[in-house]
Design a protein around this motif. Structure first.
Motif, PDB file in Angstrom:
ATOM      1  N   PRO A  83     -20.282-111.135 -69.837  1.00  0.00           N
ATOM      2  CA  PRO A  83     -19.120-110.248 -69.980  1.00  0.00           C
ATOM      3  C   PRO A  83     -18.992-109.692 -71.390  1.00  0.00           C
ATOM      4  O   PRO A  83     -19.282-110.378 -72.375  1.00  0.00           O
ATOM      5  CB  PRO A  83     -17.940-111.167 -69.638  1.00  0.00           C
ATOM      6  CG  PRO A  83     -18.443-112.556 -69.907  1.00  0.00           C
ATOM      7  CD  PRO A  83     -19.905-112.535 -69.592  1.00  0.00           C
ATOM      8  N   GLY A  84     -18.592-108.426 -71.480  1.00  0.00           N
ATOM      9  CA  GLY A  84     -18.308-107.798 -72.766  1.00  0.00           C
ATOM     10  C   GLY A  84     -19.458-107.783 -73.748  1.00  0.00           C
ATOM     11  O   GLY A  84     -19.239-107.781 -74.961  1.00  0.00           O
ATOM     12  N   GLY A 139     -19.618-105.401 -69.391  1.00  0.00           N
ATOM     13  CA  GLY A 139     -20.397-106.542 -68.963  1.00  0.00           C
ATOM     14  C   GLY A 139     -21.779-106.107 -68.516  1.00  0.00           C
ATOM     15  O   GLY A 139     -21.947-105.038 -67.923  1.00  0.00           O
ATOM     16  N   THR A 148     -21.011-102.573 -76.215  1.00  0.00           N
ATOM     17  CA  THR A 148     -19.957-101.599 -76.522  1.00  0.00           C
ATOM     18  C   THR A 148     -20.469-100.190 -76.249  1.00  0.00           C
ATOM     19  O   THR A 148     -21.510 -99.797 -76.784  1.00  0.00           O
ATOM     20  CB  THR A 148     -19.508-101.720 -77.989  1.00  0.00           C
ATOM     21  OG1 THR A 148     -19.006-103.031 -78.230  1.00  0.00           O
ATOM     22  CG2 THR A 148     -18.428-100.696 -78.314  1.00  0.00           C
ATOM     23  N   ALA A 155     -15.808-102.415 -73.765  1.00  0.00           N
ATOM     24  CA  ALA A 155     -16.718-103.564 -73.800  1.00  0.00           C
ATOM     25  C   ALA A 155     -17.229-103.787 -72.382  1.00  0.00           C
ATOM     26  O   ALA A 155     -16.465-104.125 -71.483  1.00  0.00           O
ATOM     27  CB  ALA A 155     -15.994-104.797 -74.316  1.00  0.00           C
ATOM     28  N   GLU A 162     -15.865-103.836 -67.058  1.00  0.00           N
ATOM     29  CA  GLU A 162     -15.728-105.149 -67.669  1.00  0.00           C
ATOM     30  C   GLU A 162     -15.854-106.214 -66.585  1.00  0.00           C
ATOM     31  O   GLU A 162     -14.956-106.375 -65.756  1.00  0.00           O
ATOM     32  CB  GLU A 162     -14.375-105.246 -68.379  1.00  0.00           C
ATOM     33  CG  GLU A 162     -14.200-104.185 -69.461  1.00  0.00           C
ATOM     34  CD  GLU A 162     -12.852-104.257 -70.134  1.00  0.00           C
ATOM     35  OE1 GLU A 162     -12.376-105.380 -70.381  1.00  0.00           O
ATOM     36  OE2 GLU A 162     -12.275-103.199 -70.393  1.00  0.00           O
TER      37      GLU A 162
END
Length: 320
Positions: free
Chosen positions: A308-309, A129, A312, A127, A220
């Motif tokens: 953030p995240g 950012g 994918t 994941a 991340e």
């Protein structure tokens, strides 16, 4: 790093778009054979001259066989645009290095097409950012590495006007022109006004020794690492600040051409809101992930926010 259930190893449900114009200065093996051998059921689309990446992806998503994974073979600009579409459509990104620098995928440990496919077939994802950059009232764009105003965008603009000279010669001529024309611009943020040579807004914390933070350092992240090069030095220092490599920066420091530490301000923030006002006769431009964006003359508002995240990406697990 997550390990999802392994997707079909044949590439069923994967759309891969190739940008043949990326990284033309770099000798690379054609990945077509690798795609055919390792992902025989993937749909591979070569982006034609003038064809829009968003149109290709949107058409695929509206079809009866909408892809489960969006793949891109290209440079940082192409990967950034596909990342934006992956976020829009809620799909994971299969990013494969096909450009000159490939800053984003290298930061994730994806150093080859094979490595990206290995991660996909293992279901290994991270994941990541990102940042969103919004100019005036336009739609926000996804940023993977950095946003910049000032000397670097003007250098890119000069280089793009000289593409007929070839990348190397055009770059040399562009640098000379940028050095001759360079002027500070004015920025305003939170009521503070400053005359600056450049501002770099990096996704995630970056090397404290650099001004031009072109390659992200972490996956991340939920912060922006901002470098403001105040216009207290010479034009030569303004261009020297664009040294991307540690060795080059070290040499420039040794001969006292690199910006002085006191001239570079660092901020680590979650959001940044700038008013950008270039000098008369200079373009209103900014760059994100190597992509030049032009604005109406006279200046613009640029807002950046860390997310953030938010994306994918298939990537190998970190080294032990």
């Amino acid at each position: 790093m997550d390990s999802a259930s392994s997707p079909p190893s044949t590439g069923r449900g994967v759309l891969i778009v190739r940008n043949a114009a990326s990284g033309t200065a770099v000798l690379r093996a054609d990945p077509a054979g690798t795609f055919a051998e390792r992902l025989p059921e993937a749909v591979v689309h070569e982006l034609a001259d003038g064809e829009d990446l968003a149109d290709v992806v949107d058409a695929a998503m509206e079809s009866d066989a909408a892809p489960d994974v969006l793949g891109i073979y290209g440079g940082d600009g192409s990967v950034s645009r596909m990342a934006h579409l992956a976020r829009r459509h809620g799909r994971p990104l299969l990013a494969m290095p096909g450009g000159t620098f490939n800053h984003f995928v290298r930061a994730l440990g994806v150093d080859s097409v094979e490595a990206a496919i290995d991660a996909y077939q293992a279901g290994s994802t991270v994941a990541v950012g990102v940042a969103e950059a919004t100019a005036d009232d336009d739609e926000p764009v996804t940023v993977l590495n950095v946003v910049s105003v000032g000397a670097y965008p003007e250098l890119i603009g000069e280089r793009e006007r000289r593409t007929s000279l070839g990348k190397w010669i055009g770059g040399v001529v562009a640098t000379a022109a940028a050095l001759r024309r360079a002027e500070p611009l004015t920025i305003v943020s939170e009521g503070r006004r400053a005359r600056v040579w450049s501002v770099f807004v990096s996704v995630g914390r970056n090397d404290p020794e650099r001004v031009a933070t072109m390659q992200r350092q972490e996956a991340e992240t939920g912060v922006l690492d901002v470098r403001v090069h105040h216009a207290r030095g010479s034009k030569v220092r303004a261009l020297a600040s664009l040294a991307f490599g540690k060795r080059t920066a070290a040499v420039l420091r040794a001969v006292r051409l690199f910006p002085r530490d006191e001239d570079v301000e660092r901020l680590v923030v979650r959001e940044l809101d700038l008013r950008v006002r270039p000098e008369a006769g200079h373009p209103s431009v900014f760059v994100h992930d190597g992509e030049l964006e032009e604005r109406a003359a006279g200046g613009f508002r640029l807002r950046c926010v860390a997310l953030p995240g938010a994306l994918t990406v298939f990537a190998p697990p970190p080294a032990a």
